[in-house]
Design an enzyme around this catalytic site. Structure first.
Site, short mmCIF file in Angstrom:
data_model
loop_
_atom_site.label_atom_id
_atom_site.label_comp_id
_atom_site.label_asym_id
_atom_site.label_seq_id
_atom_site.Cartn_x
_atom_site.Cartn_y
_atom_site.Cartn_z
N ARG A 1 0.02 1.99 -3.51
CA ARG A 1 -1.11 1.33 -4.16
C ARG A 1 -2.12 2.34 -4.67
O ARG A 1 -2.40 3.33 -4.01
CB ARG A 1 -1.83 0.43 -3.14
N GLY B 1 -10.88 1.68 1.03
CA GLY B 1 -10.01 2.26 2.07
C GLY B 1 -10.37 3.70 2.40
O GLY B 1 -10.93 4.43 1.57
N LYS C 1 0.47 -5.98 15.56
CA LYS C 1 -0.90 -5.84 16.05
C LYS C 1 -1.13 -6.48 17.42
O LYS C 1 -2.20 -6.32 18.00
CB LYS C 1 -1.90 -6.44 15.04
N ARG D 1 0.57 -10.53 3.59
CA ARG D 1 2.00 -10.86 3.50
C ARG D 1 2.34 -12.29 4.00
O ARG D 1 3.41 -12.52 4.52
CB ARG D 1 2.82 -9.87 4.35
N ASP E 1 27.64 42.87 9.67
CA ASP E 1 27.71 42.06 10.88
C ASP E 1 29.12 41.42 10.87
O ASP E 1 29.79 41.40 9.84
CB ASP E 1 26.60 41.00 10.84
C1 GDG Z 1 -1.88 2.21 8.04
C2 GDG Z 1 -1.30 2.27 9.45
C3 GDG Z 1 -3.11 3.86 10.04
C4 GDG Z 1 -10.05 -4.46 7.92
N1 GDG Z 1 -10.60 -5.66 7.74
C5 GDG Z 1 -11.49 -5.53 6.76
C6 GDG Z 1 -11.52 -4.22 6.36
N2 GDG Z 1 -10.61 -3.57 7.10
C7 GDG Z 1 -10.34 -2.13 7.02
C8 GDG Z 1 -10.73 -1.45 8.29
C9 GDG Z 1 -9.85 -0.21 8.23
C10 GDG Z 1 -8.61 -0.67 7.49
O1 GDG Z 1 -8.96 -1.89 6.86
C11 GDG Z 1 -7.46 -0.94 8.43
O2 GDG Z 1 -7.00 0.30 8.86
P1 GDG Z 1 -5.85 0.46 9.95
O3 GDG Z 1 -5.78 1.86 10.34
O4 GDG Z 1 -6.16 -0.43 11.08
O5 GDG Z 1 -4.50 -0.06 9.31
P2 GDG Z 1 -3.65 -0.08 7.90
O6 GDG Z 1 -4.55 0.05 6.74
O7 GDG Z 1 -2.84 -1.29 7.95
O8 GDG Z 1 -2.62 1.13 7.81
C12 GDG Z 1 -2.40 2.58 10.45
C13 GDG Z 1 -3.56 3.80 8.60
O9 GDG Z 1 -2.50 3.49 7.74
C14 GDG Z 1 -4.13 5.13 8.15
O10 GDG Z 1 -3.17 6.14 8.19
O11 GDG Z 1 -4.23 4.02 10.87
O12 GDG Z 1 -1.84 2.73 11.73
O13 GDG Z 1 -0.67 1.02 9.78
O14 GDG Z 1 -10.46 0.81 7.50
O15 GDG Z 1 -12.09 -1.19 8.30
N3 GDG Z 1 -12.33 -3.74 5.39
C15 GDG Z 1 -13.17 -4.62 4.82
N4 GDG Z 1 -13.18 -5.94 5.16
C16 GDG Z 1 -12.37 -6.43 6.11
O16 GDG Z 1 -12.41 -7.62 6.41
N5 GDG Z 1 -14.00 -4.19 3.88
#
Ligand code: GDG
Length: 724
Positions: free
Chosen positions: A10, A29, A277, A310, A497
């Site tokens: 993405r 992100g 999760k 999804r 060798d």
């Molecule tokens: C992958 C791996 C790894 C969530 N709800 C809202 C919102 N969020 C934001 C959070 C956080 C992000 O989304 C979620 O980050 P994670 O790390 O939990 O998971 P993934 O993005 O699925 O992905 C994971 C990551 O890559 C990085 O390498 O940590 O293990 O699966 O930043 O704050 N943001 C907003 N509203 C929401 O309702 N604005």
């Protein structure tokens, strides 16, 4: 000017269709923020899918034009490609496999075909922009094949790859029918980053199981290229989250939410809808907590945010239903007019709302069954400006490796989770602050910017290593030069060798006798009186002496313990210490007893433990164990422990091929120098050779030698051209 190209599935932007207009929203992100410092500079660019299906040429053109101004370049996917590549192979094959949910893994040839095709589509997009000297940084499981595809476009490109989800144990990875192709794709990169040491270790173990390539400090040699794997936990934009926690809008929101909720302690959970999760397990634990701790009724509530994801995929739709039912059950069972146990939201919130939630929460309950890293727990910590609050964190999240001051739980252990909730809700404030302080310090230091620079440093490091050790291919022009130098010379010295250089490897070292072809070569080479031919080998002197006794040849055996000139007896270079021999032999015997397939080769002044025939994996485990034991007991002695090709050799430290070769060269005056070898011990020979020497490594391109050839047959061909 060389540029950096970032590629991820993405793009860091959200595009929405509103009527016939496109609306562009920047992505919030962490990755987008961290990499902003890179892709927004100069000609740097981010390649990726803009997140919606576009078919009309005009629309494609408009989007491309608009994104160009933002240093982004779109890859468009058709609805079918989104279905098969993204929802299909990426999320129904790789995602469950890498998160250990193999009961959900879909094995489907057509999805695999789409995955290859779309990776190729990304490769084509890279090809359009890639120039000499550029750096490419590929992200995540949707693009595992891209590093190798890009390598084939421009071989010398610096290619980095980061995996954001776990890399599974070989026992899971091996289930994928396409495991070899996937690994081959990944190892096209020069540097591969993983969140944790376990992910890196699992990756290296899959490489070793599937290709037989072992690693040294995370470095593997793939074909002719040195590749590095390392653990590099991703951080967050700390200042952004701590800054957001003191914005007026965030504080306003906090006051508003607090007024509606009343004076309850809040347990916060935030996840994307996903079976990895552990959302149902968490709800069951909370239910049990309320059941067992009545005095907490009306005093504590859970604020559960589930971000839609999804949910057209049946597995996710089912999960959503399960969560709805559980929330209903708990609220129906324990709720009061003035108190709701679980406040559940199935939607996303703006960042300031999230920040207010982080501020308000007494406890963040982050309990994934498996998670690459998990950034939510880090954001919670960064938002705690007063340091009050407790993190409960699953040991299955990558973040648990860094945040050991959290209350660490196993999300399958409901009893433990209940106890953790109780501990968190009653933790004294001073202890909360102490632990929060430690975790904040760590997250400030290892923030997203540190992560990005460290990634780039590691990539540069391995490129430099490659360059230092880069041998050139022995091509026809080098051969011409060598032949003409050979012809011009009158006194030549040639170090050869034996195993792996003049003959191929045999599982039984005694089967490596010179064959007819080799005999012919040695005969002709040694019958030229201008040639001093030296066989320089780690082998014991007896067999070697016997095998080449027919020729006017010098032999250096056992890595330089013994030498022999034609028609003379075997001699030592110096007095040899053997006081260590029997003690070390007894240890090796013990390892042979414990390791089926291994055996000991006894030489006069050295011992070799061979494990070529031992079960893959077991041999490596025993090797690590044995080496650390041997190093420990040899610390006071002049003993060297050397690792070779599936062997460990123990010998006196002052003896090696380099010292022996140097001594040999001093004994005469030569106008042509050549040395050929395949083993790590031959590096000592290469290092002492004069600048003008032709040094040739068999196999890997990482060597102190100047040139490389593929195998012992190439060396035979070269020697034949010399003598003819
Ligand atoms: C992958 C791996 C790894 C969530 N709800 C809202 C919102 N969020 C934001 C959070 C956080 C992000 O989304 C979620 O980050 P994670 O790390 O939990 O998971 P993934 O993005 O699925 O992905 C994971 C990551 O890559 C990085 O390498 O940590 O293990 O699966 O930043 O704050 N943001 C907003 N509203 C929401 O309702 N604005």
């Amino acid at each position: 000017m060389p540029k950096t190209i970032i590629v991820s599935n993405r793009l860091p932007i959200k595009i929405k269709r509103e009527g016939n207009k496109m609306v562009y929203l920047p992505s919030e992100g962490g990755l987008a923020t961290g990499l902003g410092s890179i892709y927004k500079e100069g000609d740097n660019v981010w390649i990726g899918w803009p997140g919606l299906a576009v078919t009309k040429t005009k629309e494609k053109h408009d989007i491309t034009h608009h994104l160009k101004a933002e240093n982004m370049s779109p890859v468009f996917l058709s609805a079918q490609e989104i279905h098969d590549f993204y929802e299909g192979f990426s999320n129904e094959t790789l995602w469950p496999n890498f998160h250990y949910f193999n009961q959900y893994t879909v094995y489907d040839e057509t999805l695999w075909a789409a995955y290859q095709k779309v990776n190729m589509k990304f490769a084509k997009a890279v090809e359009k922009l890639l120039e000499d000297g550029d750096t490419l940084w590929v992200h995540d499981y949707q693009l595992l094949l891209l590093p190798q595809m890009a390598r084939e476009i421009k071989e010398n490109t610096s290619i980095g790859f980061f995996l954001h989800i776990p890399f599974p144990s070989y026992e899971s990875f091996r289930l994928l029918p396409w495991r070899r192709e996937l690994l081959n794709g990944m190892t096209g990169a020069d540097f591969l980053g993983f969140h944790t040491y376990d992910d890196m270790r699992h990756f290296l173990s899959s490489v070793s199981r599937l290709t037989g390539i072992g690693n040294t400090n995370g470095q593997i040699t793939v074909g002719n290229r040195l590749v590095l794997a390392d653990a590099l936990p991703m951080g967050i934009d700390y200042d952004k989250y701590s800054g957001c926690a003191s914005l007026p809008d965030t504080l306003d929101r906090e006051v508003r939410y607090r007024t509606s909720l009343g004076e309850v302690k809040l347990i916060l959970t935030i996840d994307r809808l996903d079976y990895s999760k552990g959302i149902p397990q968490r709800l069951l634990a909370f239910e049990r907590f309320l059941e067992e701790n009545e005095h907490f009724l009306e005093k504590v509530s859970m604020l559960m945010i589930v971000v839609p994801s999804r949910d057209t995929v049946p597995k996710y739709a089912q999960l959503k239903q399960e969560i709805d039912l559980l929330v209903g059950r708990v609220n129906g069972r324990f709720g009061r007019m003035n108190w709701t146990p679980i406040h559940y939201f199935y939607r996303s919130f703006p960042l300031n709302a999230l920040s207010a939630f982080y501020r308000m929460a007494h406890v963040a309950l982050v309990s994934p069954l498996r998670d690459g890293m998990n950034l939510v727990c880090k954001e919670f910590i960064a938002s705690k400006l007063d340091k009050k609050g407790v993190l409960i964190l699953s040991e299955m999240a990558g973040a648990s490796k860094e945040l050991s001051d959290a209350i660490i739980i196993n999300p399958h252990d409901i009893i433990q989770m209940v106890a953790a909730l109780k501990e968190a809700l009653t933790m004294p404030e001073a202890e909360q602050k102490r632990k929060m302080g430690i975790m904040q310090d760590s997250l400030k230091r290892y923030n997203i910017h540190a992560w990005v620079s460290l990634f780039m440093e590691r990539l540069e490091f391995i490129k430099k290593e490659q360059a230092n050790l880069q041998t050139k291919p022995f091509d026809p022009s080098v051969k011409e030069r060598l032949l003409s130098a050979y012809r011009r010379a009158t006194k030549r010295i040639i170090f050869l060798d034996y195993d792996g250089t003049l003959v191929g490897f045999n599982s039984n070292p005694d089967d490596s006798k010179p064959d007819k072809e080799l005999k012919g070569i040695l005969k002709k080479l040694t019958s030229d009186s201008g040639n001093k031919v030296v066989i320089i080998s780690g082998r014991g002197r007896a067999t070697l002496g016997e095998w080449v006794k027919a020729y006017t040849i010098d032999i250096i055996a056992e890595h330089g313990v013994w030498y022999k000139k034609p028609n003379e007896e075997w001699k030592h270079f110096r007095e040899m210490d053997t006081s260590w021999y029997s003690e070390f032999l007894a240890i090796l015997e013990m390892y042979v007893d414990r390791t089926p397939g291994s055996f000991i080769e006894k030489k006069d002044y050295s011992l070799v433990w061979h494990y070529r025939k031992v079960e893959t994996g077991l041999g490596e485990v025993r090797t690590r164990e044995l080496i650390s034991l041997l190093k420990y007991i040899s610390s006071e002695k002049h003993i060297q422990i050397m690792e070779g090709n599936k062997v460990i050799e123990i010998k006196n430290s002052y003896v090696n091929k380099g010292t022996a070769a140097a001594e040999w060269m001093q004994q005469g005056k030569y106008d042509f120098y050549m040395a050929c070898g395949d083993d790590i011990t031959d590096e000592d020979t290469f290092r002492v050779m004069p600048e003008s020497a032709f040094t040739i490594k068999i196999g890997s391109s990482s060597s102190a030698a100047s040139y490389r050839v593929k195998n012992h047959e190439d060396i035979r061909k070269l020697l034949k051209s010399i003598i003819n």
